[in-house]
Design a protein around this motif. Structure first.
Motif: not given
Length: 503
Positions: A308-323
């Protein structure tokens, strides 16, 4: 004590409550979890449940059995007013009521995301709940039973045609598992040949499983093609009215089962009924430390995690910068959220969520799987063992792990259970059919109207009776002698004369 409200009992919500029970001191906080279902569903097992490889009850985790210090409420949270720190709880029976909290944790999960394609809402079924997985399994078994009793023709072909929409991990896994399931059923249905079973996967993009390399995804396509399954790439579903599939390529065919796995969206019951910040794609805006807000603005006493949440993906592997919304992130975010929440209660600083994906693993039916980690790709039986090993260990609680693994061991020696329980959808049908019922009261008799008398012919006038001499004398003595008529005047005179003589 501060009151903590957890909205949603899926991965993130369950793990948050589970870890809070472990890390909170006695009397430090009161935790309440609210979810319409009394259990958490381990969604990576849904394809195997649909294929009969896992007992449905073993793929869920009871809230009340494993959350012994948490107040469990089986209801829906239909509104969150964080400005006043109240939530509206709507139970299945009774009136909605207001719940006052000090800290809210939003982990309401996601639901299937569909598009306005004709027929999809009426014909398709998702793969987000244990009930949907069971219904898919029962439909396959029921269709085999019905098709075996029919001669070759369009209806038999429709019953033995199965369609999955969406080529992500969930879609490929359920597609491959159902193909494996159907192949194993053929030994029990000698009336049905392998060539009569048709499996179609429809994917709008030019490839499947974006989580793995292109080379690995092509191997999956070749493997499924060799098993009699067809994948339609760069193809869109344009209509599914009454089970008639129409594709953007012009191809048409009919089916009795459409499984929709083409995307998810944040639970609209929550994100559309709250004053908490929602980002442009409709998810709860959450910081990297899992507090609600942005880098510059923190919403005090509000937390979020999971799909339900838009959490930033600090690993750089997410889509659009998010998990991306998947089980790996939800489980780990739930654990970290509980740790961070306890830290803030004790005046400490929370830490940021950072998880680098170590790989992706998928089961493609009994004995077939794929595993991808960086440039390393494992296929076939070793990857299938890796898939079962990983998810068997990831299942929460040893009680659940043992049930799942024991079921797998049983299947090695006993095979999959192939009994359809679709009758459970209407369990009272047989009872109602033969149950005795009181006879309806007989209708009251209507009052009978008197029959009309037929008109009678007028009587002819009766001739006057001649009085006897004795009767005339008696009348004369009584003084009641009537005036004689013309016809009987001589008789009257004679009677009067005789009366006088006798005197």
């Amino acid at each position: 004590m501060p009151k903590i409200l957890i909205v949603g009992g899926g991965y993130a919500g369950f793990y948050t409550a589970w870890k809070l029970e472990k890390w909170l001191r006695s009397g430090e906080a009161e935790v309440t979890i609210v979810d319409p279902l009394p259990y958490m569903t381990y969604q990576p097992f849904l394809p195997e449940v649909a294929a009969g490889s896992i007992e449905p009850r073993h793929a869920v985790v009871s809230h009340r059995r494993h959350l012994k210090k948490t107040n469990v409420v089986s209801a829906k949270v239909t509104h969150v007013n964080h400005a006043e720190k109240t939530a509206t709880i709507t139970p299945p029976i009774g009136e909605p009521y207001e719940f006052t909290y000090d800290i809210v944790v939003v982990t309401a999960g996601a639901v299937s995301r569909t598009f306005p394609i004709p027929g999809v809402a009426d014909q398709a079924i998702g793969l987000k709940t244990i009930e949907e997985a069971v219904a898919i399994r029962d439909r396959v078994l029921t269709n085999f039973d019905q098709a075996a009793a029919l001669p070759a023709g369009p209806e038999r072909e429709r019953l033995l045609t199965f369609v999955v929409v969406g080529g992500g991990f969930a879609g490929i896994e359920v597609f491959a598992e159902l193909r494996s399931f159907a192949t194993s059923l053929l030994t029990l249905y000698p009336e049905i040949s392998f060539e009569e079973t048709n499996f179609h996967l429809i994917e709008a993009m030019g490839r499947i499983m974006p989580e793995v390399s292109l080379k690995t995804s092509l191997w999956v396509i070749d493997n499924l093609a060799g098993r009699g399954a067809q994948i339609h790439l760069d193809t869109q579903l344009t209509s599914a009215v009454d089970g008639k599939i129409e594709l953007s390529t012009g191809e048409t065919f009919e089916t009795d089962l459409i499984v929709w796995t083409a995307g998810v969206m944040a639970n609209p019951t929550i994100v559309r009924h709250t004053d908490l910040p929602i980002e442009e794609r409709g998810r709860l805006q959450v910081r990297a430390d899992l507090r609600v807000g942005t880098e510059d603005d923190i919403i005090t006493d509000a937390w979020g995690a999971g799909d339900v949440s838009c959490v930033p993906d600090l690993s750089g592997g997410g889509v659009g910068g998010n998990c991306v919304p998947n089980a790996q992130h939800a489980v780990r975010q739930g654990k970290l959220l509980a740790k961070n929440l306890v830290a803030v209660l004790r005046g400490e600083e929370p830490v940021q969520y950072l998880h680098k994906n170590l790989g992706a693993v998928a089961g493609l039916g009994i004995g077939v799987g794929v595993f991808q980690s960086g440039n390393l790709a494992i296929k076939g039986m070793p990857a299938w063992f890796a898939h079962r090993g990983y998810h068997g260990l990831a299942m929460p609680s040893w009680e659940r792990k043992l049930r799942v693994v024991w079921g797998w061991v049983n299947n090695v020696f006993l095979g999959r259970d192939v009994v359809s329980l679709s009758a459970t959808e209407n369990p009272r049908a047989v009872f109602e059919e033969f149950a005795s019922r009181p006879k309806p009261p007989a209708p009251a008799a209507a009052p009978v109207a008197p029959a009309a008398k037929a008109p009678t012919a007028p009587r002819a006038p009766r001739a006057p009776r001649k009085p006897t001499v004795k009767a005339a004398a008696a009348d004369a003595a009584a003084g009641t002698t009537k005036a004689p008529t013309t016809a009987n005047a001589p008789v009257a005179e004679k009677a009067s004369a005789e009366a006088s003589a006798s005197k």
